[in-house]
Design a protein around this motif. Structure first.
Motif, PDB file in Angstrom:
ATOM      1  N   GLY A 167       0.790  -1.227   0.000  1.00 15.13           N
ATOM      2  CA  GLY A 167       0.000   0.000   0.000  1.00 15.13           C
ATOM      3  C   GLY A 167       0.815   1.266   0.000  1.00 15.13           C
ATOM      4  O   GLY A 167       0.329   2.331   0.389  1.00 15.13           O
ATOM      5  N   SER A 185      -0.848   4.182   2.203  1.00 16.98           N
ATOM      6  CA  SER A 185      -2.311   4.138   2.229  1.00 16.98           C
ATOM      7  C   SER A 185      -2.763   2.962   3.082  1.00 16.98           C
ATOM      8  O   SER A 185      -2.141   1.893   3.061  1.00 16.98           O
ATOM      9  CB  SER A 185      -2.882   3.984   0.809  1.00 16.98           C
ATOM     10  N   GLU A 186      -3.841   3.150   3.814  1.00 17.87           N
ATOM     11  CA  GLU A 186      -4.383   2.069   4.635  1.00 17.87           C
ATOM     12  C   GLU A 186      -4.963   0.983   3.739  1.00 17.87           C
ATOM     13  O   GLU A 186      -5.697   1.270   2.790  1.00 17.87           O
ATOM     14  CB  GLU A 186      -5.461   2.604   5.570  1.00 17.87           C
ATOM     15  N   GLN A 187      -4.633  -0.271   4.037  1.00 20.60           N
ATOM     16  CA  GLN A 187      -5.074  -1.395   3.236  1.00 20.60           C
ATOM     17  C   GLN A 187      -6.291  -2.071   3.868  1.00 20.60           C
ATOM     18  O   GLN A 187      -6.305  -2.316   5.083  1.00 20.60           O
ATOM     19  CB  GLN A 187      -3.958  -2.440   3.103  1.00 20.60           C
ATOM     20  N   THR A 191      -7.644  -7.783  -0.246  1.00 22.95           N
ATOM     21  CA  THR A 191      -7.380  -7.040  -1.475  1.00 22.95           C
ATOM     22  C   THR A 191      -6.986  -7.998  -2.585  1.00 22.95           C
ATOM     23  O   THR A 191      -6.554  -9.126  -2.331  1.00 22.95           O
ATOM     24  CB  THR A 191      -6.237  -6.014  -1.306  1.00 22.95           C
ATOM     25  N   THR A 195      -1.479  -4.220  -7.987  1.00 25.98           N
ATOM     26  CA  THR A 195      -1.501  -2.798  -7.692  1.00 25.98           C
ATOM     27  C   THR A 195      -1.611  -2.031  -8.996  1.00 25.98           C
ATOM     28  O   THR A 195      -1.241  -2.517 -10.056  1.00 25.98           O
ATOM     29  CB  THR A 195      -0.230  -2.331  -6.952  1.00 25.98           C
ATOM     30  N   ARG A 209      -5.808   2.850  -5.587  1.00 26.50           N
ATOM     31  CA  ARG A 209      -5.608   2.291  -4.258  1.00 26.50           C
ATOM     32  C   ARG A 209      -6.628   1.190  -3.978  1.00 26.50           C
ATOM     33  O   ARG A 209      -7.667   1.097  -4.629  1.00 26.50           O
ATOM     34  CB  ARG A 209      -5.714   3.397  -3.196  1.00 26.50           C
ATOM     35  N   ALA A 210      -6.313   0.380  -2.975  1.00 23.91           N
ATOM     36  CA  ALA A 210      -7.180  -0.744  -2.628  1.00 23.91           C
ATOM     37  C   ALA A 210      -8.456  -0.304  -1.924  1.00 23.91           C
ATOM     38  O   ALA A 210      -9.378  -1.108  -1.758  1.00 23.91           O
ATOM     39  CB  ALA A 210      -6.418  -1.735  -1.756  1.00 23.91           C
ATOM     40  N   ASP A 211      -8.534   0.970  -1.506  1.00 25.92           N
ATOM     41  CA  ASP A 211      -9.738   1.463  -0.832  1.00 25.92           C
ATOM     42  C   ASP A 211     -10.749   2.059  -1.806  1.00 25.92           C
ATOM     43  O   ASP A 211     -11.710   2.709  -1.382  1.00 25.92           O
ATOM     44  CB  ASP A 211      -9.372   2.487   0.242  1.00 25.92           C
ATOM     45  N   ASP A 244     -10.784  -2.584  -5.092  1.00 28.46           N
ATOM     46  CA  ASP A 244      -9.437  -2.236  -5.545  1.00 28.46           C
ATOM     47  C   ASP A 244      -9.460  -1.515  -6.890  1.00 28.46           C
ATOM     48  O   ASP A 244     -10.170  -1.925  -7.822  1.00 28.46           O
ATOM     49  CB  ASP A 244      -8.592  -3.496  -5.717  1.00 28.46           C
TER      50      ASP A 244
END
Length: 391
Positions: A167, A185-187, A191, A195, A209-211, A244
């Motif tokens: 992340g 970044s917070e994961q 996920t 990436t 990002r995964a969020d 994601d």
């Protein structure tokens, strides 16, 4: 006859592994190879082995063209340079025997290739970014970036920028490998194993990002400028809530296009963030961009063509369902994709009908084909780099 994939433990969606596990068996039926009377059959101009390829691993290695040369890499550490027209080998290096790799572990190259300022950059699952000289293939430096590098680096203004599976977004000095800045970044709990490749534009770095968001930071210092949401998590389970953004953001003029897994395809103004349109699609592969259209391969290997100005779907093709198709290449009158059994398909950009197909490598195709002048280049799972004459 349909083929059946049985999946235990860690879930496999298309070609992307999830970080997380499931105790339930899942079954996916892959569509049969379509029967097509091909309108043409592009000739093979040259092909060359680049080592053992990537096998069944998720190594996002794709050739890169610089001037008259094309560069390609295998997961185990072989990197080659060829003359792009003749296929003549210019140099080769094997990184697998470098002392900084752990004992009994290969180079595990997985993200790249990228080139700039006389350097060739590639990342690894070992958490390293490596730089080689373009002219001789000499290893110049290697830097530990703290996480798997699964996507192609971006380069500009003497910097090379990478995303990691942990992340993080990092910028390094292109000449030395020194880390300039890092953004974390917070994961989420679960996920996709992949990436988004970063994109550099107008002094900023855009990255999925995964969020479910795209972050925008300054290239100079990593300062956050903006965030734009592509998809919002919903549902009761971590699997349902996966959003994601693994596909590389696309910038055309002053417009941004992005797609999320379990999410949607969006079009927004790059600077203001004003939404132009959004449509429901679930995809993790990169988008294919044409003059007026966007091509999508979704998580079921369905293929779509969408009008770039309005988001209107022009056609869809479901003949290759669950055949693990590559990200699409929009090429003139065609949308081109490969599949996991090594077939290359040419779809009409007007109708979505498969116009021609050919088997390139029975071990499978995984990387998006690339085009340069009159040749289409394809890297196969078994480690062949094939140059086809453009129809």
């Amino acid at each position: 006859m349909h083929k059946t994939w049985q999946k235990w433990g860690c879930i496999l969606l298309g070609s992307v592994l999830l970080y997380g596990c499931s105790s339930e068996e899942d079954v996916i039926k892959m569509a049969d190879v379509p029967v097509v009377e091909s309108a043409f059959h592009p000739d093979t101009v040259w092909s060359h082995s680049i080592g053992s390829g990537v096998g069944k691993f998720y190594s996002h290695l794709q050739p890169v063209i610089v001037g008259d040369h094309i560069f390609a890499a295998s997961r185990d550490g072989d990197i080659y340079a060829f003359d792009k027209q003749s296929g003549k080998k210019l140099w080769h290096i094997d990184l697998s025997d470098q002392p900084f790799f752990e004992e009994k572990r290969s180079a595990r190259l997985s993200g790249g290739l990228a080139a700039a300022d006389g350097h060739l950059y590639v990342g690894s699952e070992n958490g390293q970014l490596l730089a080689l000289s373009l002219d001789k293939g000499e290893l110049l430096w290697h830097t530990d970036v703290g996480g798997e590098v699964l996507a192609t680096p971006a380069t500009d203004s003497g910097k090379v920028v990478v995303t990691t599976g942990a992340g993080q977004l990092l910028a390094l000095e292109g000449d030395t490998g020194k880390i300039d800045w890092t953004v974390t970044s917070e994961q989420p709990n679960l996920t996709l194993r992949g990436t988004s490749a970063p994109v550099i534009a107008a002094g900023g770095v855009l990255y999925g990002r995964a969020d479910g968001k795209i972050g925008i930071v300054l290239l100079q210092n990593g300062q956050l400028v903006n965030e734009t949401r592509v998809a919002t998590p919903h549902g009761q389970t971590d699997l349902d809530r996966m959003v994601d953004v693994d596909a590389t953001p696309v910038i055309v003029d002053d417009e941004l296009y992005a797609v999320a897994y379990n999410g949607q395809l969006i079009s927004r103004k790059l600077i203001s963030g004003d939404e132009l349109w959004k449509r429901k699609y679930a995809a993790y592969q990169d988008l294919g961009v044409g003059v007026n259209d966007i091509a999508i391969t979704d998580s079921k290997s369905h293929i779509y063509l969408v009008d770039r100005a309005t988001g209107t779907e022009k056609w869809s093709n479901t003949q290759l369902e669950y055949r693990n198709v590559t990200a699409p290449l929009v090429l003139g009158d065609y949308v081109v994709v490969g599949d996991n059994e090594g077939y290359l398909y040419w779809l009409s950009q007007t109708t979505g009908k498969i116009i021609a197909m050919q088997e390139v490598d029975s071990k499978g195709l995984y990387a998006t084909p690339i085009i340069d002048d009159n040749l289409v280049y394809i890297q196969t799972r078994s480690g062949e780099l094939v140059a086809l004459k453009r129809p």
